[in-house]
Design a protein around this motif. Structure first.
Motif, PDB file in Angstrom:
ATOM      1  N   TRP A 154       0.798  -1.305   0.019  1.00 46.74           N
ATOM      2  CA  TRP A 154      -0.054   0.050   0.033  1.00 46.74           C
ATOM      3  C   TRP A 154       0.829   1.194  -0.181  1.00 46.74           C
ATOM      4  O   TRP A 154       1.942   1.241   0.764  1.00 46.74           O
ATOM      5  N   VAL A 155       0.483   2.267  -0.648  1.00 49.55           N
ATOM      6  CA  VAL A 155       1.140   3.522  -0.899  1.00 49.55           C
ATOM      7  C   VAL A 155       0.089   4.609  -0.973  1.00 49.55           C
ATOM      8  O   VAL A 155      -1.068   4.313  -1.537  1.00 49.55           O
ATOM      9  N   PRO A 156       0.356   5.761  -0.328  1.00 51.83           N
ATOM     10  CA  PRO A 156      -0.550   6.931  -0.394  1.00 51.83           C
ATOM     11  C   PRO A 156      -0.514   7.623  -1.937  1.00 51.83           C
ATOM     12  O   PRO A 156      -1.763   8.034  -2.183  1.00 51.83           O
ATOM     13  N   ASN A 157       0.620   7.385  -2.665  1.00 52.07           N
ATOM     14  CA  ASN A 157       0.342   7.815  -3.880  1.00 52.07           C
ATOM     15  C   ASN A 157       1.489   7.186  -4.574  1.00 52.07           C
ATOM     16  O   ASN A 157       2.548   6.457  -4.263  1.00 52.07           O
ATOM     17  N   LEU A 158       1.260   6.805  -5.911  1.00 53.12           N
ATOM     18  CA  LEU A 158       2.016   6.069  -6.794  1.00 53.12           C
ATOM     19  C   LEU A 158       3.357   6.833  -7.200  1.00 53.12           C
ATOM     20  O   LEU A 158       3.409   7.877  -7.554  1.00 53.12           O
ATOM     21  N   THR A 159       4.603   6.213  -7.150  1.00 54.66           N
ATOM     22  CA  THR A 159       5.753   6.520  -7.465  1.00 54.66           C
ATOM     23  C   THR A 159       6.359   5.555  -8.219  1.00 54.66           C
ATOM     24  O   THR A 159       7.572   5.905  -8.726  1.00 54.66           O
ATOM     25  N   GLY A 163       3.784  -2.719  -8.898  1.00 53.64           N
ATOM     26  CA  GLY A 163       3.757  -3.254  -7.713  1.00 53.64           C
ATOM     27  C   GLY A 163       3.234  -2.636  -6.599  1.00 53.64           C
ATOM     28  O   GLY A 163       3.375  -3.125  -5.348  1.00 53.64           O
ATOM     29  N   GLN A 164       2.872  -1.358  -6.591  1.00 58.87           N
ATOM     30  CA  GLN A 164       2.150  -0.782  -5.585  1.00 58.87           C
ATOM     31  C   GLN A 164       0.473  -0.779  -5.479  1.00 58.87           C
ATOM     32  O   GLN A 164       0.108  -1.005  -6.659  1.00 58.87           O
ATOM     33  N   ILE A 165       0.089  -0.665  -4.317  1.00 60.20           N
ATOM     34  CA  ILE A 165      -1.357  -0.672  -4.398  1.00 60.20           C
ATOM     35  C   ILE A 165      -2.032   0.625  -3.423  1.00 60.20           C
ATOM     36  O   ILE A 165      -1.375   0.979  -2.551  1.00 60.20           O
ATOM     37  N   LEU A 166      -2.984   0.999  -4.287  1.00 60.49           N
ATOM     38  CA  LEU A 166      -3.589   2.302  -3.592  1.00 60.49           C
ATOM     39  C   LEU A 166      -4.873   2.013  -3.296  1.00 60.49           C
ATOM     40  O   LEU A 166      -5.488   0.863  -3.983  1.00 60.49           O
ATOM     41  N   ASP A 167      -5.618   2.548  -2.406  1.00 54.03           N
ATOM     42  CA  ASP A 167      -7.042   2.357  -2.160  1.00 54.03           C
ATOM     43  C   ASP A 167      -7.875   3.483  -2.339  1.00 54.03           C
ATOM     44  O   ASP A 167      -7.340   4.462  -2.138  1.00 54.03           O
TER      45      ASP A 167
END
Ligand code: ATP
Length: 209
Positions: A154-159, A163-167
């Motif tokens: 989980w990340v607050p913003n995509l960087t 491989g990153q997950i946002l909700d």
């Protein structure tokens, strides 16, 4: 790393497309500042029956539905690939076609809860980021493989490119293509549940009777 073109991937059967597909896509587009959202109809969905309506007609309905939103695009890639539509293959093909784009796969929390059963789900995360849409206030998974995955990725913003997950809390309409097909087969009105242009197309082509 710098994200270049950010493209949302909205896959489904779209048998037929309805406001439950369109409103969440708009909210994701705006919240993540996507460059575009791709509507990708499955040619032959893996976990369900073959759609009632041809791939070409499902595409035509999508085109009518997204006509007024320039950042919504129809992508026929799964139809061009043919065979069963596995998301990992779709993403691989998209990446080959557009190596500079960053893809964000859109899915509801119900789909995400079973994401670890998807064919080569690790491969999917190597190719794309995920945005998990859910009802405001709905708790996100905290247990099992999916809970761990969510916690780790989980990340607050995509960087990153993948491989990153946002909700994202979104407006969910309690609406499904199944319910719409049932209304249509009974001759009931589908007004205010799908774009008028799509309802007209269905009528003209006598679909879902
Ligand atoms: P069916 O009833 O035939 O199973 P469907 O309307 O549920 O179809 P699909 O056309 O297969 O959905 O599209 C699936 C994608 O659309 C999934 O990511 C699903 O979470 C999303 N989706 C469908 N309906 C809604 C809705 N009402 N709100 C939010 N997301 C939705």
């Amino acid at each position: 790393m710098q994200i270049k073109r950010l493209i949302g991937i909205n896959g489904g059967t779209f048998d037929p497309i309805h406001f439950g597909h369109l409103r969440p896509a708009l909210e994701v587009l705006n919240a993540l500042h996507l460059d575009e959202v791709r509507f990708i109809p499955a040619y032959r969905p893996v976990h369900r029956d073959t759609p009632q309506v041809s791939a070409e007609q499902r595409c035509e309905m999508i085109e009518l539905a997204i006509h007024n939103q320039p950042k919504f695009k129809l992508d026929r890639i799964e139809i061009e690939l043919g065979g069963p539509s596995y998301t990992v293959n779709t993403l691989r093909a998209l990446k080959e076609r557009e190596p500079d784009a960053t893809f964000v796969l859109m899915m509801g929390s119900d789909a995400f809860a079973k994401f670890d059963t998807w064919h080569d789900w690790k491969g999917i995360l190597a190719l794309a980021n995920l945005v998990v849409t859910h009802r405001p206030g709905e708790p996100m998974p905290s247990e099992g493989e999916i809970g761990r995955l969510f916690h780790q990725r989980w990340v607050p913003n995509l960087t990153q490119d993948a491989g990153q997950i946002l909700d994202l809390p979104i407006t969910q309409l309690d609406l499904s293509a199944t319910a719409l097909r049932s209304y249509l087969s009974h001759g009931d009105s589908v007004d205010y549940l799908m774009p008028e242009s799509v309802a007209r197309y269905i009528k003209e082509h006598q679909l879902y009777q």
